[in-house]
Design a protein around this motif. Structure first.
Motif, PDB file in Angstrom:
ATOM      1  N   ASP A 129       0.820  -1.209   0.000  1.00  0.00           N
ATOM      2  CA  ASP A 129       0.000   0.000   0.000  1.00  0.00           C
ATOM      3  C   ASP A 129       0.854   1.259   0.000  1.00  0.00           C
ATOM      4  OD1 ASP A 129      -2.351  -1.371  -0.122  1.00  0.00           O
ATOM      5  OD2 ASP A 129      -3.122  -0.702   1.822  1.00  0.00           O
ATOM      6  N   GLY A 130       1.975   1.243   0.718  1.00  0.00           N
ATOM      7  CA  GLY A 130       2.739   2.478   0.749  1.00  0.00           C
ATOM      8  C   GLY A 130       4.206   2.367   1.102  1.00  0.00           C
ATOM      9  N   TYR A 131       4.597   1.332   1.844  1.00  0.00           N
ATOM     10  CA  TYR A 131       5.958   1.246   2.375  1.00  0.00           C
ATOM     11  C   TYR A 131       6.545  -0.148   2.148  1.00  0.00           C
ATOM     12  CZ  TYR A 131       5.412   5.763   4.663  1.00  0.00           C
ATOM     13  OH  TYR A 131       5.232   7.097   4.908  1.00  0.00           O
ATOM     14  N   PRO A 132       7.893  -0.249   2.159  1.00  0.00           N
ATOM     15  CA  PRO A 132       8.511  -1.546   1.882  1.00  0.00           C
ATOM     16  C   PRO A 132       8.235  -2.633   2.918  1.00  0.00           C
ATOM     17  CG  PRO A 132      10.089   0.242   1.535  1.00  0.00           C
ATOM     18  CD  PRO A 132       8.885   0.843   2.188  1.00  0.00           C
ATOM     19  N   LEU A 133       8.039  -2.248   4.195  1.00  0.00           N
ATOM     20  CA  LEU A 133       7.921  -3.242   5.259  1.00  0.00           C
ATOM     21  C   LEU A 133       6.819  -2.862   6.238  1.00  0.00           C
ATOM     22  CD1 LEU A 133      11.736  -3.507   5.998  1.00  0.00           C
ATOM     23  CD2 LEU A 133      10.358  -5.390   5.087  1.00  0.00           C
ATOM     24  N   LEU A 134       6.235  -3.881   6.863  1.00  0.00           N
ATOM     25  CA  LEU A 134       5.297  -3.667   7.954  1.00  0.00           C
ATOM     26  C   LEU A 134       5.778  -4.481   9.151  1.00  0.00           C
ATOM     27  CD1 LEU A 134       2.677  -2.468   9.059  1.00  0.00           C
ATOM     28  CD2 LEU A 134       1.480  -4.481   8.186  1.00  0.00           C
ATOM     29  N   ILE A 135       5.947  -3.805  10.279  1.00  0.00           N
ATOM     30  CA  ILE A 135       6.466  -4.415  11.501  1.00  0.00           C
ATOM     31  C   ILE A 135       5.369  -4.431  12.554  1.00  0.00           C
ATOM     32  CG2 ILE A 135       8.180  -4.207  13.351  1.00  0.00           C
ATOM     33  CD1 ILE A 135      10.007  -2.794  11.312  1.00  0.00           C
ATOM     34  N   ALA A 136       5.207  -5.566  13.230  1.00  0.00           N
ATOM     35  CA  ALA A 136       4.201  -5.693  14.286  1.00  0.00           C
ATOM     36  C   ALA A 136       4.830  -6.330  15.521  1.00  0.00           C
ATOM     37  CB  ALA A 136       3.014  -6.512  13.801  1.00  0.00           C
ATOM     38  N   SER A 137       4.114  -6.255  16.623  1.00  0.00           N
ATOM     39  CA  SER A 137       4.627  -6.707  17.923  1.00  0.00           C
ATOM     40  C   SER A 137       3.713  -7.761  18.535  1.00  0.00           C
ATOM     41  CB  SER A 137       4.747  -5.504  18.858  1.00  0.00           C
ATOM     42  OG  SER A 137       4.723  -5.882  20.218  1.00  0.00           O
ATOM     43  N   GLU A 138       4.318  -8.845  19.038  1.00  0.00           N
ATOM     44  CA  GLU A 138       3.537  -9.862  19.739  1.00  0.00           C
ATOM     45  C   GLU A 138       2.875  -9.292  20.985  1.00  0.00           C
ATOM     46  OE1 GLU A 138       5.839 -13.279  20.669  1.00  0.00           O
ATOM     47  OE2 GLU A 138       5.935 -14.003  18.596  1.00  0.00           O
ATOM     48  N   ASN A 166       4.718   1.056   9.575  1.00  0.00           N
ATOM     49  CA  ASN A 166       5.331   0.987   8.255  1.00  0.00           C
ATOM     50  C   ASN A 166       6.801   1.382   8.362  1.00  0.00           C
ATOM     51  OD1 ASN A 166       3.026   0.393   6.394  1.00  0.00           O
ATOM     52  ND2 ASN A 166       2.222   2.251   7.339  1.00  0.00           N
ATOM     53  N   ALA A 167       7.650   0.688   7.612  1.00  0.00           N
ATOM     54  CA  ALA A 167       9.087   0.896   7.756  1.00  0.00           C
ATOM     55  C   ALA A 167       9.795   0.874   6.408  1.00  0.00           C
ATOM     56  CB  ALA A 167       9.683  -0.188   8.666  1.00  0.00           C
ATOM     57  N   VAL A 168      11.012   1.433   6.420  1.00  0.00           N
ATOM     58  CA  VAL A 168      11.888   1.457   5.250  1.00  0.00           C
ATOM     59  C   VAL A 168      13.213   0.802   5.631  1.00  0.00           C
ATOM     60  CG1 VAL A 168      10.817   3.593   4.458  1.00  0.00           C
ATOM     61  CG2 VAL A 168      12.921   3.706   5.800  1.00  0.00           C
ATOM     62  N   VAL A 169      14.017   0.515   4.621  1.00  0.00           N
ATOM     63  CA  VAL A 169      15.336  -0.079   4.852  1.00  0.00           C
ATOM     64  C   VAL A 169      16.355   1.051   4.969  1.00  0.00           C
ATOM     65  CG1 VAL A 169      17.086  -1.661   3.974  1.00  0.00           C
ATOM     66  CG2 VAL A 169      14.657  -2.112   3.529  1.00  0.00           C
ATOM     67  N   GLU A 170      16.931   1.218   6.138  1.00  0.00           N
ATOM     68  CA  GLU A 170      17.969   2.234   6.338  1.00  0.00           C
ATOM     69  C   GLU A 170      19.351   1.678   5.998  1.00  0.00           C
ATOM     70  OE1 GLU A 170      16.083   5.061   9.822  1.00  0.00           O
ATOM     71  OE2 GLU A 170      17.502   3.517  10.406  1.00  0.00           O
ATOM     72  N   GLN A 171      19.598   0.424   6.401  1.00  0.00           N
ATOM     73  CA  GLN A 171      20.869  -0.239   6.115  1.00  0.00           C
ATOM     74  C   GLN A 171      20.625  -1.734   5.959  1.00  0.00           C
ATOM     75  OE1 GLN A 171      23.740   0.512   9.212  1.00  0.00           O
ATOM     76  NE2 GLN A 171      23.693   2.732   8.966  1.00  0.00           N
ATOM     77  N   GLY A 172      21.460  -2.372   5.134  1.00  0.00           N
ATOM     78  CA  GLY A 172      21.437  -3.828   5.087  1.00  0.00           C
ATOM     79  C   GLY A 172      20.863  -4.456   3.841  1.00  0.00           C
TER      80      GLY A 172
END
Length: 298
Positions: free
Chosen positions: A170-179, A277-283
């Motif tokens: 939808d908008g960003y490279p990654l989606l991060i969630a928490s248990e 939503n997240a992006v790749v800063e390094q790696g």
């Protein structure tokens, strides 16, 4: 904290694939949302319009993408880019060029969807004659390697604007969630007499174990072995999180959307929010592995 789950969704809004390891690319996890379905106008089509998309599974091998349905022989596509018709496609307000996977793929999807859902299609989608024909005008498209879908600039620092890009997310490279956040949501749902929901409802790429509920809203970055991910924008949720990600059914039409709003999980923002939503800063090129030790940076 640790990386407890990795998941990739090669075809937007079809089932995801749980992974033990995944390569990190500029666009997020390798092959994530590289394909999607579009209508006659090139507009993206998801479970919002056709919940039955959740009944179609996806498998990846070293050289093929396979779509699977319990009442169909699989559809097999090469990972090599086809020499195919180019279509102008749209995800929300973002437009780009895509490769059409052809009539064979479109016909397979039409047959699979016709066998999955008894309910009629939304009026916004054409309905040619015949049961399978209801879905016949949907097309499967692929994002070419050289094509770029730029991430919205509003939540990016200046150095990332016009640089960070994604596939058909939808908008960003990654989606991060928490248990921990999911546990807090489910505790509230159960207190209301509602059934708990699994993490797959939220279709994240990375799930983090450890930490406090909704602490991720205060993270600037998340660092693992050889990589760093920048958290840029809370993820506002839609009706898809009410849908079972195997059947496409909605066990509770308003949950967990209603409870997320009540919990005010993103103070100052209006709506239901879960995940970041997240992006790749390094790696770029690094292999992420389930079990990676993670550090949050504020």
């Amino acid at each position: 904290m640790k990386l407890s789950t990795l998941a990739c969704y090669p075809v937007k809004s079809l089932r995801g694939i749980a992974l033990s390891r995944a390569e990190l690319t500029e666009r997020g996890l390798a092959f994530d949302r590289r394909w999607m379905l579009v209508d006659d106008d090139g507009r993206f089509v998801t479970q919002r319009e056709i919940p039955a998309l959740a009944t179609i599974g996806v498998e990846l091998s070293s050289d093929t993408l396979r779509l699977v349905h319990e009442r169909m022989a699989p559809l097999v596509l090469s990972l090599d880019e086809p020499k195919a018709a180019v279509r102008r496609v749209r995800v929300w307000q973002s437009e780009c060029q895509a490769l059409d996977e052809g009539d064979g793929a479109a016909n397979w999807l039409a047959e699979a969807l016709a066998k999955s859902l008894p309910e009629p299609l939304p009026k916004s989608l054409p309905e040619p004659r015949g049961e399978a024909g209801r879905f016949r005008r949907l097309r499967l498209v692929r994002l070419p390697h050289e094509q770029r879908r730029w991430v919205e600039t509003e939540f990016l620092p200046p150095a990332e604007r016009g640089v960070v890009h994604t596939a058909f997310a939808d908008g960003y490279p990654l989606l991060i969630a928490s248990e921990a956040s999911l546990a807090a949501l489910n505790e509230r749902l159960e207190a209301k007499g509602e059934a708990p929901v699994p993490m797959e409802r939220f279709r994240p790429n990375l799930v983090v174990s450890g930490g406090d509920p909704f602490a991720e809203r205060d993270w600037a970055s998340l660092a693992g072995p050889g990589y760093r991910l920048g958290l840029r924008k809370p993820c506002k949720r839609c009706k898809i999180i009410t849908l079972d990600q195997r059947s496409g059914a909605a066990p509770s039409a308003k949950e967990p959307l209603k409870t997320l709003v009540e919990m005010d999980t993103q103070p100052g923002w209006k709506g239901a929010f879960f995940g970041q939503n997240a992006v790749v800063e390094q790696g770029v090129g690094v292999i992420l592995r389930v079990g990676d030790v993670l550090d949050s940076l504020s």
